[in-house]
Design a protein around this motif. Structure first.
Motif, mmCIF file in Angstrom:
data_model
loop_
_atom_site.group_PDB
_atom_site.id
_atom_site.type_symbol
_atom_site.label_atom_id
_atom_site.label_comp_id
_atom_site.label_asym_id
_atom_site.label_seq_id
_atom_site.Cartn_x
_atom_site.Cartn_y
_atom_site.Cartn_z
ATOM 1 N N THR A 1 5.814 52.017 -32.901
ATOM 2 C CA THR A 1 4.377 52.292 -32.951
ATOM 3 C C THR A 1 4.120 53.771 -32.700
ATOM 4 N N PHE B 1 8.433 45.896 -30.976
ATOM 5 C CA PHE B 1 7.120 46.222 -31.535
ATOM 6 C C PHE B 1 6.600 47.542 -30.986
ATOM 7 N N ALA B 2 6.822 47.800 -29.704
ATOM 8 C CA ALA B 2 6.329 49.042 -29.114
ATOM 9 C C ALA B 2 7.091 50.256 -29.622
ATOM 10 N N ASP C 1 1.405 55.371 -32.115
ATOM 11 C CA ASP C 1 0.490 55.614 -30.995
ATOM 12 C C ASP C 1 1.242 55.626 -29.661
ATOM 13 N N LEU C 2 2.250 54.784 -29.553
ATOM 14 C CA LEU C 2 3.038 54.778 -28.320
ATOM 15 C C LEU C 2 3.803 56.084 -28.168
ATOM 16 N N TRP C 3 4.270 56.649 -29.280
ATOM 17 C CA TRP C 3 4.981 57.924 -29.204
ATOM 18 C C TRP C 3 4.066 59.001 -28.631
ATOM 19 N N THR D 1 8.510 52.544 -23.568
ATOM 20 C CA THR D 1 8.843 51.286 -24.247
ATOM 21 C C THR D 1 9.439 50.278 -23.270
#
Length: 367
Positions: free
Chosen positions: A222, A218-219, A224-226, A330
């Protein structure tokens, strides 16, 4: 001529019981190798080594308790001498005790963790032979004009005397082989951690790994995580990774009740070593899990994260360093998810990492 440790003892043989605690301690000395080396050292003496798996005591325990338990086993089995390979850490005045010889009891102890993580069989065999020599009175030096057969009879007589049940504890002083405080304790701790095999902990945490993989997938997709991974510097990435690993390790230690308490003051230092070895084992196991997740995250980022989408989210061209940052963050977040999954692990699966728990598993005594 090669000596077969499986043959029965002859009437003139000196019988040595080689008692090893369950687990890796038994690999420190091979019974056949010990028998062959003793036969080579004393050509006029017959030797028979009897291998036995028995922890003798429930940890924590002192070396005196081990000697008493080994002496009882020696008398019950009818051996002449006993050499015990224990996985318990032994200490004397803050110095690690590598070995302990009690000639009056005919018993010698080898603290296998104190031998260190490398060269175990070589050091273990040499020490076991030296201990047998000490039990027999410093190796029973040659008497002028004495032949091998006469020397063999003298050694057998000495061994039979040791096997007789002593009426008191008087007689020869006990010998302890100690190591330096700093280097000896570090070698002892490293040997304890090696015996715990921390790399196997990651394989046993199936629920933790499942939770980590689910959180990582899931991460990884995403955007936003990048952007967060790109904004973090190396120091922040390292801090997040340390928190993730620490949280997972703490969950395992606390959730499974791995922290031991000393029942008596006399074993407080030994229990402290148990706790240090357990903590180091869990940390190394979680770090192994983290490394596996990092490799999977790098692979997943290369497959799932499209370069154009990553570049659009970051506002600049995407290179290998950006993929590494995404995979790093991640992995840290996935490890936190693994900490939640670790709380679902069975106590039996997790408590294998506890040094005292593993050492207390007493195998059935051999005949």
């Amino acid at each position: 001529m090669p000596v077969d440790a499986q043959d029965g003892p002859g009437p003139e043989d000196v019988v040595v019981g080689l008692v090893a605690a369950p687990g890796p301690a038994g690999s420190a000395v091979e019974p056949a190798a010990l028998q062959q080396e003793l036969a080579r050292r004393y050509p006029g003496t017959g030797w028979h080594v009897v291998p036995v798996v028995d922890a003798l005591v429930v940890p924590p325990a002192t070396d005196d308790e081990l000697v008493d338990a080994a002496r009882d086993r020696l008398l019950a089995a009818g051996w002449d001498l006993a050499v015990c390979l224990t996985d318990l850490p032994l200490q004397l005045a803050r110095r690690p005790v590598v070995a302990h010889a009690s000639p009056v009891h005919g018993v010698a102890l080898v603290s296998v963790p104190a031998l260190g993580p490398v060269g175990l069989r070589r050091r273990g065999l040499a020490l076991a032979v030296q201990l047998v020599e000490e039990l027999l009175g410093g190796g029973a030096p040659d008497v002028p004009g004495e032949g091998d057969r006469a020397r063999g009879r003298r050694l057998r007589h000495r061994a039979r005397q040791l096997a007789a049940d002593p009426r008191d504890d008087g007689g020869e002083a006990e010998l302890r082989f100690t190591a330096r405080v700093l280097t000896g304790n570090l070698r002892l701790l490293a040997g304890m951690v090696r015996a715990n095999r921390p790399w196997r902990l990651a394989y046993g945490l199936s629920r933790a790994l499942t939770g980590a993989l689910a959180a990582g997938v899931f991460a990884l997709v995403t955007p936003d995580l990048w952007a967060m991974a790109d904004a973090f510097g190396a120091l922040r990435h390292a801090a997040v990774a340390a928190v993730a690993v620490g949280a997972t390790a703490a969950t395992l230690v606390v959730g499974a009740g791995l922290w031991e308490r000393a029942p008596h003051r006399r074993v407080r230092k030994q229990v402290a070593l148990f706790n240090l070895a357990t903590t180091a084992t869990v940390l190394l196991g979680v770090l192994t899990l983290y490394a596996v997740l990092l490799a999977l995250s790098l692979l997943g980022a290369g497959v799932l994260v499209v370069p154009d989408l990553l570049a659009a989210a970051l506002g600049h061209g995407a290179g290998p360093g950006d993929y590494l940052e995404v995979a790093w963050l991640t992995t840290s977040l996935a490890t936190v998810g693994g900490a939640l999954g670790a709380g679902l692990e069975s106590d039996a699966a997790v408590r294998q990492a506890a040094y005292a728990y593993r050492g207390s598993e007493v195998a059935p005594a051999d005949a």
